[in-house]
Motif scaffolding. Structure first.
Motif, PDB file in Angstrom:
ATOM      1  N   LEU A   1      17.897  42.974  28.909  1.00 16.64           N
ATOM      2  CA  LEU A   1      18.783  43.810  28.096  1.00 16.64           C
ATOM      3  C   LEU A   1      20.042  43.077  27.678  1.00 16.64           C
ATOM      4  CD1 LEU A   1      18.530  47.240  29.974  1.00 16.64           C
ATOM      5  CD2 LEU A   1      17.108  46.338  28.121  1.00 16.64           C
ATOM      6  N   TRP A   2      20.606  42.271  28.564  1.00 19.47           N
ATOM      7  CA  TRP A   2      21.813  41.524  28.223  1.00 19.47           C
ATOM      8  C   TRP A   2      22.000  40.336  29.169  1.00 19.47           C
ATOM      9  CZ3 TRP A   2      24.933  41.408  32.446  1.00 19.47           C
ATOM     10  CH2 TRP A   2      24.964  42.511  33.299  1.00 19.47           C
ATOM     11  N   LYS A   3      22.839  39.415  28.726  1.00 19.05           N
ATOM     12  CA  LYS A   3      23.178  38.235  29.517  1.00 19.05           C
ATOM     13  C   LYS A   3      24.618  37.860  29.182  1.00 19.05           C
ATOM     14  CE  LYS A   3      21.770  33.413  30.244  1.00 19.05           C
ATOM     15  NZ  LYS A   3      20.808  32.372  29.824  1.00 19.05           N
ATOM     16  N   THR A   4      25.470  37.751  30.217  1.00 20.62           N
ATOM     17  CA  THR A   4      26.896  37.531  30.014  1.00 20.62           C
ATOM     18  C   THR A   4      27.391  36.390  30.902  1.00 20.62           C
ATOM     19  OG1 THR A   4      27.207  39.896  29.567  1.00 20.62           O
ATOM     20  CG2 THR A   4      29.187  38.614  30.075  1.00 20.62           C
ATOM     21  N   ARG A   5      28.173  35.492  30.335  1.00 19.60           N
ATOM     22  CA  ARG A   5      28.804  34.431  31.125  1.00 19.60           C
ATOM     23  C   ARG A   5      30.039  35.036  31.804  1.00 19.60           C
ATOM     24  NH1 ARG A   5      28.746  28.715  30.609  1.00 19.60           N
ATOM     25  NH2 ARG A   5      29.505  27.861  32.583  1.00 19.60           N
ATOM     26  N   VAL A   6      30.022  35.083  33.120  1.00 17.91           N
ATOM     27  CA  VAL A   6      31.116  35.731  33.841  1.00 17.91           C
ATOM     28  C   VAL A   6      31.883  34.774  34.753  1.00 17.91           C
ATOM     29  CG1 VAL A   6      30.053  38.023  33.803  1.00 17.91           C
ATOM     30  CG2 VAL A   6      29.543  36.457  35.697  1.00 17.91           C
ATOM     31  N   SER A   7      31.397  33.560  34.908  1.00 13.65           N
ATOM     32  CA  SER A   7      32.039  32.609  35.801  1.00 13.65           C
ATOM     33  C   SER A   7      31.750  31.199  35.308  1.00 13.65           C
ATOM     34  CB  SER A   7      31.520  32.782  37.241  1.00 13.65           C
ATOM     35  OG  SER A   7      32.069  31.818  38.117  1.00 13.65           O
ATOM     36  N   PRO A   8      32.659  30.258  35.556  1.00 14.17           N
ATOM     37  CA  PRO A   8      32.399  28.891  35.116  1.00 14.17           C
ATOM     38  C   PRO A   8      31.255  28.220  35.864  1.00 14.17           C
ATOM     39  CG  PRO A   8      34.401  28.988  36.430  1.00 14.17           C
ATOM     40  CD  PRO A   8      33.992  30.401  36.170  1.00 14.17           C
ATOM     41  N   ASN A   9      30.869  28.815  36.990  1.00 15.43           N
ATOM     42  CA  ASN A   9      29.790  28.223  37.778  1.00 15.43           C
ATOM     43  C   ASN A   9      29.059  29.334  38.514  1.00 15.43           C
ATOM     44  OD1 ASN A   9      28.222  26.353  39.441  1.00 15.43           O
ATOM     45  ND2 ASN A   9      29.738  24.808  38.877  1.00 15.43           N
ATOM     46  N   VAL A  10      28.756  29.154  39.774  1.00 10.20           N
ATOM     47  CA  VAL A  10      27.846  30.034  40.507  1.00 10.20           C
ATOM     48  C   VAL A  10      28.358  31.474  40.608  1.00 10.20           C
ATOM     49  CG1 VAL A  10      26.543  30.329  42.641  1.00 10.20           C
ATOM     50  CG2 VAL A  10      27.175  28.037  41.887  1.00 10.20           C
ATOM     51  N   VAL A  11      27.461  32.441  40.365  1.00 16.90           N
ATOM     52  CA  VAL A  11      27.693  33.851  40.687  1.00 16.90           C
ATOM     53  C   VAL A  11      27.020  34.105  42.030  1.00 16.90           C
ATOM     54  CG1 VAL A  11      27.238  36.247  40.048  1.00 16.90           C
ATOM     55  CG2 VAL A  11      27.830  34.571  38.284  1.00 16.90           C
ATOM     56  N   TYR A  12      27.836  34.261  43.073  1.00 16.77           N
ATOM     57  CA  TYR A  12      27.282  34.394  44.420  1.00 16.77           C
ATOM     58  C   TYR A  12      26.818  35.801  44.745  1.00 16.77           C
ATOM     59  CZ  TYR A  12      29.066  29.751  45.686  1.00 16.77           C
ATOM     60  OH  TYR A  12      29.310  28.412  45.746  1.00 16.77           O
ATOM     61  N   SER A  13      27.449  36.812  44.149  1.00 24.00           N
ATOM     62  CA  SER A  13      27.143  38.179  44.571  1.00 24.00           C
ATOM     63  C   SER A  13      27.435  39.160  43.441  1.00 24.00           C
ATOM     64  CB  SER A  13      27.971  38.538  45.813  1.00 24.00           C
ATOM     65  OG  SER A  13      27.576  39.777  46.362  1.00 24.00           O
ATOM     66  N   LEU A  14      26.570  40.168  43.304  1.00 21.85           N
ATOM     67  CA  LEU A  14      26.832  41.291  42.400  1.00 21.85           C
ATOM     68  C   LEU A  14      26.249  42.556  43.026  1.00 21.85           C
ATOM     69  CD1 LEU A  14      23.781  41.160  41.120  1.00 21.85           C
ATOM     70  CD2 LEU A  14      24.868  39.883  39.310  1.00 21.85           C
ATOM     71  N   GLN A  15      27.009  43.648  42.938  1.00 19.17           N
ATOM     72  CA  GLN A  15      26.605  44.895  43.581  1.00 19.17           C
ATOM     73  C   GLN A  15      27.177  46.080  42.809  1.00 19.17           C
ATOM     74  OE1 GLN A  15      24.615  45.461  46.245  1.00 19.17           O
ATOM     75  NE2 GLN A  15      24.243  43.271  46.590  1.00 19.17           N
ATOM     76  N   HIS A  16      26.619  47.249  43.069  1.00 16.11           N
ATOM     77  CA  HIS A  16      27.160  48.500  42.533  1.00 16.11           C
ATOM     78  C   HIS A  16      27.111  49.555  43.627  1.00 16.11           C
ATOM     79  CE1 HIS A  16      23.079  50.207  42.323  1.00 16.11           C
ATOM     80  NE2 HIS A  16      22.717  49.029  41.836  1.00 16.11           N
ATOM     81  N   MET A  17      27.909  50.590  43.474  1.00 18.44           N
ATOM     82  CA  MET A  17      27.863  51.695  44.409  1.00 18.44           C
ATOM     83  C   MET A  17      26.529  52.422  44.272  1.00 18.44           C
ATOM     84  SD  MET A  17      30.597  54.834  44.791  1.00 18.44           S
ATOM     85  CE  MET A  17      30.014  55.672  43.300  1.00 18.44           C
ATOM     86  N   ARG A  18      26.037  52.910  45.373  1.00 20.27           N
ATOM     87  CA  ARG A  18      24.759  53.620  45.375  1.00 20.27           C
ATOM     88  C   ARG A  18      24.786  54.764  44.359  1.00 20.27           C
ATOM     89  NH1 ARG A  18      20.369  54.133  48.738  1.00 20.27           N
ATOM     90  NH2 ARG A  18      19.358  56.176  48.791  1.00 20.27           N
ATOM     91  N   SER A  19      23.752  54.855  43.553  1.00 19.02           N
ATOM     92  CA  SER A  19      23.570  55.882  42.526  1.00 19.02           C
ATOM     93  C   SER A  19      24.472  55.698  41.311  1.00 19.02           C
ATOM     94  CB  SER A  19      23.781  57.300  43.090  1.00 19.02           C
ATOM     95  OG  SER A  19      22.868  57.569  44.129  1.00 19.02           O
ATOM     96  N   ASP A  20      25.337  54.685  41.314  1.00 15.74           N
ATOM     97  CA  ASP A  20      26.212  54.440  40.172  1.00 15.74           C
ATOM     98  C   ASP A  20      25.425  53.733  39.068  1.00 15.74           C
ATOM     99  OD1 ASP A  20      28.220  53.913  38.397  1.00 15.74           O
ATOM    100  OD2 ASP A  20      29.391  52.624  39.715  1.00 15.74           O
ATOM    101  N   THR A  21      25.414  54.325  37.889  1.00 12.30           N
ATOM    102  CA  THR A  21      24.715  53.725  36.747  1.00 12.30           C
ATOM    103  C   THR A  21      25.697  53.238  35.695  1.00 12.30           C
ATOM    104  OG1 THR A  21      24.514  55.926  35.727  1.00 12.30           O
ATOM    105  CG2 THR A  21      22.663  55.158  37.082  1.00 12.30           C
ATOM    106  N   SER A  22      26.963  53.087  36.061  1.00  9.49           N
ATOM    107  CA  SER A  22      27.993  52.750  35.090  1.00  9.49           C
ATOM    108  C   SER A  22      28.566  51.349  35.272  1.00  9.49           C
ATOM    109  CB  SER A  22      29.125  53.780  35.156  1.00  9.49           C
ATOM    110  OG  SER A  22      30.149  53.470  34.245  1.00  9.49           O
ATOM    111  N   THR A  23      29.007  51.016  36.492  1.00 11.33           N
ATOM    112  CA  THR A  23      29.723  49.755  36.697  1.00 11.33           C
ATOM    113  C   THR A  23      29.003  48.835  37.679  1.00 11.33           C
ATOM    114  OG1 THR A  23      31.084  50.829  38.406  1.00 11.33           O
ATOM    115  CG2 THR A  23      31.988  50.710  36.169  1.00 11.33           C
ATOM    116  N   LEU A  24      29.211  47.542  37.478  1.00 10.12           N
ATOM    117  CA  LEU A  24      28.662  46.489  38.321  1.00 10.12           C
ATOM    118  C   LEU A  24      29.798  45.551  38.682  1.00 10.12           C
ATOM    119  CD1 LEU A  24      25.924  45.106  39.343  1.00 10.12           C
ATOM    120  CD2 LEU A  24      26.112  43.710  37.266  1.00 10.12           C
ATOM    121  N   VAL A  25      29.952  45.241  39.976  1.00 11.46           N
ATOM    122  CA  VAL A  25      31.027  44.355  40.428  1.00 11.46           C
ATOM    123  C   VAL A  25      30.432  42.983  40.729  1.00 11.46           C
ATOM    124  CG1 VAL A  25      32.907  44.013  42.078  1.00 11.46           C
ATOM    125  CG2 VAL A  25      32.245  46.337  41.402  1.00 11.46           C
TER     126      VAL A  25
END
Length: 431
Positions: free
Chosen positions: A312-336
């Motif tokens: 669906l999408w691909k975004t550059r969010v860091s100059p190098n490694v992305v070590y971790s990504l998570q969202h709150m349970r049942s949350d369909t809006s935001t990703l940290v």
């Protein structure tokens, strides 16, 4: 001279059996009055504080009354428990989004380990941290106190772990180890629990799945302590795993492939085609939206829809490694998302847009003590979209090696001794 004779005392008078009930009644009435001044979201949060408050709110029908009031504002008058639950879930998601994107932020940090800690897991107001020294520690997020500690068997590294209400499950060396919350520990026998070097582990009772360097995922029954299946996921090493409630294993590889298999199968059933060959470092699956999120060694976050098997999408969010990504349970809006540059970013799950970026302000701080140490409080700083992060000292933005997301809070580890909790406050009350 002997001791003075004991003075005779009359037996204590028994309290009236109605006293506790009357006091409880007074508390009930007072709390009902207090709760009536709160907004709907605050009443929901109050109901989760303790059983007594939950009982009062349920008996007073306060949630239903506030919900009906809200519905009348929107010219709707229908009511059902299902519609109330759906509305409360939507309210929580919107509140979470506003807090993470627009709210104020402060960061509490405390020394959690004697060596660098680089992994964390959060559930029900508790956070488990480890990897670095020879212990895992379970912390209360309310008091920041270490409430339980689990030692790692001598001579073997802790690779990965997770926990629930009754146990800790860890990948130690080439074995699976289970620590009961009552203190007992068991290690799988070597003939069943030993395997090619594992790089990651996830479990969903009663099975634990280990991703291995030979490209397989090995499924273990945690109660019989036997390996039930070996699934060929990749030809290259498995680097990360995610499990779903409907028996799916999702795995990422060092060459950027993502494969999907069923726990009951011995073969992969689908492959999500990569757009490049950069390795997959982290995975997260949202069972509500059926979206898979991946972080790569090149600094990209991407999203796939399992229903269509399309990116669906691909975004550059860091100059190098992305070590971790998570969202709150049942949350369909935001990703940290967290990575090597130490910036905490909040993304829109559906578009990949970076909604906000944060670092810890290296200015003034306040300190407060707790039983085993000191809590240092810092202010969080929201960064402009085009801000040059090289202007921020790396000492205050060490790489985010792992993160866990809860309601209005994010826990991060950085391969240093400190653990950080990012607390977001919603500036606009939802009615």
């Amino acid at each position: 001279m002997g001791p003075p004779p004991e003075s005779k005392r009359s037996p204590p008078k028994k309290r009236s059996s109605t006293t506790p009930t009357s006091i409880r009644s007074l508390e009930h009435d007072a709390l009902c009055i207090i709760f009536s001044y709160l907004g709907l979201f605050d009443v929901v949060r109050s109901s989760a504080v303790c059983k007594f408050w939950n009982e009062i709110i349920k008996r007073s029908k306060l949630l239903q009354l506030l919900y009906l009031k809200q519905q009348r504002r929107s010219s709707r008058s229908d009511f059902s428990e299902e519609s109330l639950n759906v509305y409360l879930e939507e309210l929580a998601i919107e509140h979470q989004r506003q807090s993470l994107v627009q709210g104020s932020l402060h960061i509490d940090q405390w020394k959690g380990h004697s060596l660098g800690v680089d992994q964390c897991r959060m559930k029900r107001g508790l956070v488990l941290t480890g990897v670095g020294d020879k212990v895992m520690r379970l912390w209360s997020l309310e008091s920041y106190k270490c409430i339980e500690e689990y030692s790692i068997p001598d001579g073997v590294p802790l690779v990965d772990f997770d926990f629930d209400e009754s146990k800790i499950v860890g990948l130690v060396g080439t074995r699976i180890c289970i620590w009961r919350r009552n203190g007992q520990r068991s290690i799988f026998p070597s003939r069943e629990g030993q395997f090619m070097k594992g790089s990651c582990m996830r479990y969903f009772d009663p099975e634990a799945v280990v991703g291995c360097e030979d490209g397989t995922a090995r499924v273990f029954d945690m109660y019989s302590k036997k390996c039930s299946r070996i699934i060929r996921m990749h030809t290259e090493p498995v680097t990360c795993l995610s499990l779903s409630e409907d028996q799916l294993i999702i795995s990422g590889s060092s060459l950027g492939r993502i494969t999907v298999s069923g726990l009951s199968s011995d073969q992969r059933v689908a492959t999500l085609r990569p757009t490049d060959s950069t390795g997959i470092k982290s995975l997260c699956f949202n069972p509500v939206s059926h979206l898979v999120f991946a972080g790569t060694t090149a600094g990209y976050a991407s999203c796939w829809d399992l229903r269509t098997m399309r990116q669906l999408w691909k975004t550059r969010v860091s100059p190098n490694v992305v070590y971790s990504l998570q969202h709150m349970r049942s949350d369909t809006s935001t990703l940290v998302v967290g990575g090597i540059d130490g910036v905490l970013r909040v993304l829109d799950q559906n578009t990949g847009e970076v909604l906000s970026s944060y670092v810890m302000d290296h200015g003034t701080s306040t300190s407060s003590g707790y039983t085993n140490g000191v809590i240092e409080r810092k202010i969080g700083k929201r960064l402009p979209y085009d801000y040059n992060i090289d202007r921020i000292p790396k000492t205050v933005r060490p790489p985010i090696t792992c993160l866990a997301v809860g309601m209005q809070k994010v826990i991060t580890t950085h391969n240093i001794k400190n653990i950080r909790m990012w607390k977001f406050n919603n500036l606009r009350e939802l009615n």
